[in-house]
Design a protein around this motif. Structure first.
Motif, PDB file in Angstrom:
ATOM      1  N   GLU A   6       4.389  -6.922  -9.344  1.00 45.43           N
ATOM      2  CA  GLU A   6       4.107  -6.003  -8.247  1.00 45.43           C
ATOM      3  C   GLU A   6       3.241  -6.682  -7.175  1.00 45.43           C
ATOM      4  N   TYR A   9       5.397  -8.860  -5.051  1.00 40.42           N
ATOM      5  CA  TYR A   9       6.187  -8.056  -4.125  1.00 40.42           C
ATOM      6  C   TYR A   9       5.363  -7.690  -2.899  1.00 40.42           C
ATOM      7  N   SER A  18       3.801  -1.297  -4.049  1.00 39.91           N
ATOM      8  CA  SER A  18       4.916  -2.027  -4.634  1.00 39.91           C
ATOM      9  C   SER A  18       6.024  -1.070  -5.052  1.00 39.91           C
TER      10      SER A  18
END
Length: 135
Positions: A6, A9, A18
């Motif tokens: 996450e 990302y 995320s």
């Protein structure tokens, strides 16, 4: 385990939140499917050892997750190509590859991959996958 977290990302996209871990894992599986036949060094868990390959796979997974999220596919299950036409008498059908905006490729199973992920893998030298012969 997927290629991206996450935190990866958020860093890649600049988003403030995320997507789900499930979507990141689905994006990683999409990347894996494109890489069937690719040749690169791996460790004992099958993960790449070269930093540039690790980075490319992480970024491609993030780009794919971002694309899946943009088309409203919150779990990675809906990026299949749409059937454009079908007929019952000999069971033929036509796939509409343009049914999802930004699609860059399709996997062998018919799932669409976002153009960003395809571009990252191509620039990293992982696509197109071609036969590797010895001798």
């Amino acid at each position: 385990m997927g290629y991206a977290t996450e935190a990866d990302y958020i860093a890649f996209t600049g988003a403030t939140t995320s997507v789900s871990v499930a979507l990141l894992d689905a994006a990683s599986r999409d990347v894996d499917e494109l890489l069937i036949g690719a040749v690169y060094d791996t460790d004992h868990e099958g993960l790449p050892t070269r930093t540039s390959i690790v980075k490319a796979l992480r970024e491609a997974a993030c780009a794919q997750a971002q694309w899946l999220d943009a088309i409203g596919d919150d779990d990675g299950a809906g990026a299949a190509q749409a059937v454009k036409s079908a007929s019952l008498g000999s069971a033929s059908y036509t796939i509409d590859g343009a049914s999802q905006p930004g699609a860059g490729a399709a996997t062998g199973s018919g799932r669409l991959i976002g153009g960003g992920a395809v571009s990252i893998l191509r620039v990293a030298g992982l696509l197109p996958v071609e036969p590797y012969t010895y001798g």
